[in-house]
Write an enzyme that holds these catalytic residues in place. Structure first.
Site, PDB file in Angstrom:
ATOM      1  N   TYR A  33      35.242  38.767  43.788  1.00  0.00           N
ATOM      2  CA  TYR A  33      35.818  38.127  42.602  1.00  0.00           C
ATOM      3  C   TYR A  33      35.114  38.686  41.376  1.00  0.00           C
ATOM      4  O   TYR A  33      33.939  38.406  41.140  1.00  0.00           O
ATOM      5  CB  TYR A  33      35.624  36.614  42.736  1.00  0.00           C
ATOM      6  CG  TYR A  33      36.235  35.732  41.687  1.00  0.00           C
ATOM      7  CD1 TYR A  33      37.001  36.225  40.635  1.00  0.00           C
ATOM      8  CD2 TYR A  33      36.050  34.354  41.750  1.00  0.00           C
ATOM      9  CE1 TYR A  33      37.552  35.383  39.682  1.00  0.00           C
ATOM     10  CE2 TYR A  33      36.596  33.492  40.806  1.00  0.00           C
ATOM     11  CZ  TYR A  33      37.339  34.010  39.779  1.00  0.00           C
ATOM     12  OH  TYR A  33      37.886  33.159  38.831  1.00  0.00           O
TER      13      TYR A  33
ATOM     14  N   LYS B 118      39.726  39.964  43.792  1.00  0.00           N
ATOM     15  CA  LYS B 118      40.422  39.259  42.713  1.00  0.00           C
ATOM     16  C   LYS B 118      39.792  39.721  41.410  1.00  0.00           C
ATOM     17  O   LYS B 118      38.588  39.547  41.200  1.00  0.00           O
ATOM     18  CB  LYS B 118      40.282  37.743  42.839  1.00  0.00           C
ATOM     19  CG  LYS B 118      40.886  37.015  41.631  1.00  0.00           C
ATOM     20  CD  LYS B 118      40.614  35.521  41.622  1.00  0.00           C
ATOM     21  CE  LYS B 118      41.221  34.894  40.351  1.00  0.00           C
ATOM     22  NZ  LYS B 118      40.969  33.442  40.250  1.00  0.00           N
TER      23      LYS B 118
END
Length: 297
Positions: free
Chosen positions: A139, A167
């Protein structure tokens, strides 16, 4: 399920509803999960930024992940938030998530340090991956961690058997495309910045992991399933006012205010240091929600 394939779609970073006393509202959380699954969401990400993970205890994270895994029932993947500042703590969160049936864990670089050397980030991510019982989705959210994961770092760790994707919430499309070019084809690239979802899909992103899919899962799911330029641009235009509200007030406050307007949750209560959207600004959010819903299927 084959995880990389399952992540190709729209995954929702689920809000964590609280009651007015500040406790997790289990009934409201289950209502949100059912609403998202009925709306066609392809995956669930509890205890992310929009889920206020930083305000939850270890026991609360485990509880939220347990509820999400139970209600997903294996139909969609559950990505458990496992962000932490030490390898040992991050691994503990992945172990808790595995125990309750999550499918993957999501980790950031260690935050607070803010001046992490790329080599240090690489070591951190690889050590968590070595010890995690779950595959990892990384992330990138530099506004919260103090710096980005460099594309070269991601290229290096993307070959790890237990690291499956990224992400990216940087808001930097050039960065996103650079990482895509430098990582293997089976490394799942998920656009986390709602305002860049359509351009990222156009350029070959595998899917999105988007806060505003809490508000209009039908519209996001329809966009992915029937993506074309015209419909994509219409939704992107409809997203913009609500995304601007998220940028102004924070993703959890604005998203919860939008969900309260939709009648999905009974209150937009937050935990400090976050605060609710001011009353004077709620009509603008309500208008933005209505416009987003009108753009949907």
């Amino acid at each position: 399920m084959e995880l990389q394939h399952a992540l190709s779609g729209i995954t929702c970073p689920v809000v964590t509803p609280f009651d007015d006393a500040g406790a997790i509202d289990d009934d409201a959380f289950v209502d949100v999960l059912e609403y998202l699954l009925e709306g066609g969401i392809d995956g669930l990400f509890p205890c992310g930024t929009t889920g206020e993970f930083a305000s939850l205890t270890r026991e609360e994270r485990r509880h939220v992940h347990d509820l999400a895994a139970e209600h997903a029932g294996g139909e969609v993947p559950v990505l458990a938030g496992a962000a932490a500042t030490s390898v040992a703590e991050a691994v503990t969160y992945t172990e808790d998530a595995a125990d309750v049936g999550a499918d993957a864990a999501v980790v950031t670089p260690p935050y607070f340090h803010t001046a992490n050397d790329p080599a240090g980030n690489q070591q951190f991510l690889e050590q968590v991956a070595d010890r995690s019982p779950l595959p990892l989705v990384l992330y990138n959210i530099p506004v919260c961690t103090g710096g980005r994961m460099e594309p070269e770092t991601l290229a290096a760790v993307a070959t790890h058997d237990n690291i499956v994707g990224l992400k990216d919430s940087s808001g930097d499309l050039e960065y996103f495309l650079s990482v895509m070019r430098q990582t293997p084809d089976d490394f799942c690239m998920l656009q986390g910045y709602d305002a860049l979802l359509v351009p990222a899909l156009r350029m070959g992103a595998d899917g999105g992991l988007n806060a505003l899919s809490n508000v209009a899962p039908e519209a996001y799911g329809d966009l992915y399933e029937t993506f074309d330029e015209r419909c994509g641009e219409a939704l992107q235009d409809a997203i913009a006012p609500l995304f601007d509200a998220c940028a102004s007030y924070g993703f959890a406050p604005a998203t919860k205010a939008a969900l309260e307007h939709r009648g999905v949750i009974p209150t937009d209560a937050l935990r400090p240091p976050l605060v609710e959207v001011p009353e004077d600004n709620r009509p603008a959010i309500a208008s933005a929600v209505d416009g987003l819903l009108e753009s949907g299927p």
